[in-house]
Motif scaffolding. Structure first.
Motif, PDB file in Angstrom:
ATOM      1  N   LYS A   1       0.360  -8.809  -1.159  1.00  0.00           N
ATOM      2  CA  LYS A   1      -0.560  -8.888   0.219  1.00  0.00           C
ATOM      3  C   LYS A   1       0.410  -7.895   0.614  1.00  0.00           C
ATOM      4  O   LYS A   1      -1.229  -7.769   1.300  1.00  0.00           O
TER       5      LYS A   1
ATOM      6  N   LYS B   1     -11.796   4.427   9.197  1.00  0.00           N
ATOM      7  CA  LYS B   1     -12.826   4.023  10.352  1.00  0.00           C
ATOM      8  C   LYS B   1     -13.048   4.556  11.280  1.00  0.00           C
ATOM      9  O   LYS B   1     -14.350   4.910  11.920  1.00  0.00           O
TER      10      LYS B   1
ATOM     11  N   LEU C   1      -3.102  -0.818   2.845  1.00  0.00           N
ATOM     12  CA  LEU C   1      -4.775  -0.850   2.474  1.00  0.00           C
ATOM     13  C   LEU C   1      -5.730  -0.857   3.273  1.00  0.00           C
ATOM     14  O   LEU C   1      -6.235  -0.054   3.739  1.00  0.00           O
ATOM     15  N   GLU C   2      -5.993  -1.691   4.119  1.00  0.00           N
ATOM     16  CA  GLU C   2      -7.127  -2.648   4.571  1.00  0.00           C
ATOM     17  C   GLU C   2      -6.673  -2.237   6.278  1.00  0.00           C
ATOM     18  O   GLU C   2      -7.867  -1.567   6.949  1.00  0.00           O
ATOM     19  N   GLN C   3      -5.662  -1.822   6.360  1.00  0.00           N
ATOM     20  CA  GLN C   3      -4.705  -0.953   7.913  1.00  0.00           C
ATOM     21  C   GLN C   3      -5.343   0.370   7.859  1.00  0.00           C
ATOM     22  O   GLN C   3      -6.262   1.569   8.438  1.00  0.00           O
TER      23      GLN C   3
ATOM     24  N   GLN D   1      -7.686   1.841   5.634  1.00  0.00           N
ATOM     25  CA  GLN D   1      -8.734   1.963   6.561  1.00  0.00           C
ATOM     26  C   GLN D   1      -9.554   1.338   7.217  1.00  0.00           C
ATOM     27  O   GLN D   1     -10.309   2.641   7.719  1.00  0.00           O
ATOM     28  N   THR D   2      -9.242   1.208   7.753  1.00  0.00           N
ATOM     29  CA  THR D   2      -9.666   0.632   9.543  1.00  0.00           C
ATOM     30  C   THR D   2      -9.203   2.321  10.525  1.00  0.00           C
ATOM     31  O   THR D   2      -9.939   1.881  11.088  1.00  0.00           O
TER      32      THR D   2
ATOM     33  N   ASP E   1      -2.425  -4.615   0.145  1.00  0.00           N
ATOM     34  CA  ASP E   1      -3.667  -4.997   0.546  1.00  0.00           C
ATOM     35  C   ASP E   1      -3.311  -5.101   1.779  1.00  0.00           C
ATOM     36  O   ASP E   1      -4.239  -4.346   2.568  1.00  0.00           O
ATOM     37  N   GLU E   2      -2.786  -5.309   2.793  1.00  0.00           N
ATOM     38  CA  GLU E   2      -2.457  -5.319   4.231  1.00  0.00           C
ATOM     39  C   GLU E   2      -2.815  -3.976   4.722  1.00  0.00           C
ATOM     40  O   GLU E   2      -3.264  -3.145   5.564  1.00  0.00           O
TER      41      GLU E   2
END
Length: 187
Positions: free
Chosen positions: A65, A79, A71-73, A75-76, A68-69
């Motif tokens: 988890k 972007k 990686l998400e951060q 990617q954000t 994943d968080e």
């Protein structure tokens, strides 16, 4: 016979033993993993050590988890950086147009937006900031092409805009104002 017994004993030794405890506290020992609804402890017969598999699974789930968080951060952030770069590129085109056509554009007719300090109206649509910058330029050029606008004084996103359709207002030195929808500008 001795060979067969030795083989079976070594297989059991490597296989391990599982201690399974249900919610009522009833404990069973078995050679295969416990059912998911039971607490599972794996016992290593050789060393005598034990590993609580439920805690291991929780640790693994937590680590996944967190990964994943992360990686998400990441990617954000990528972007956001790309959005900022694209908006800056469109703003540079606007400033180049103004600088090379001072008779058609006032110096502040299309002021650049800073992604980190946007006006409230623009914040609502910040994910489309490059489009807004490009369409502001197109609205100003369309007003000039009408021959009713001699010089553009301001080209801005209008408060009538929605997420489905932007509206741009263009004010001219002649006092004439124009309103263009996103659809009119992208035809």
């Amino acid at each position: 016979m001795l060979f067969i017994l030795g083989s079976l004993f070594s297989i059991c030794t490597f296989a391990g033993i599982y201690k399974c405890t249900d919610i009522n506290g009833k404990t069973d020992y078995q050679s295969k993993p416990c059912d998911p609804e039971r607490k599972t402890v794996q016992i290593n017969i050789k060393t005598g050590s034990s590993t609580e598999l439920d805690q291991e699974k929780q640790k693994q789930d937590l680590a996944k988890k967190e990964q994943d968080e992360s990686l998400e951060q990441e990617q954000t952030l990528k972007k956001h950086a790309q959005l900022k770069q694209d908006a800056l590129s469109e703003s540079a085109k606007n400033q180049f147009l103004i600088k090379n056509n001072p008779e058609k554009f006032s110096a502040f007719s299309i002021p650049p937006y800073d992604l980190d300090q946007l006006p409230d109206l623009i914040k609502n649509y910040q994910t489309r900031l490059p489009d807004i910058e490009r369409l502001r330029r197109q609205a100003a050029e369309k007003a000039l092409a009408s021959n009713q606008c001699i010089r553009v004084e301001a080209s801005e996103l209008d408060g009538k805009s929605t997420k489905r359709s932007f509206v741009f207002s263009v004010s001219c030195s002649s006092g004439k104002s124009f309103y263009f929808t996103e659809q009119e500008l992208t035809r």
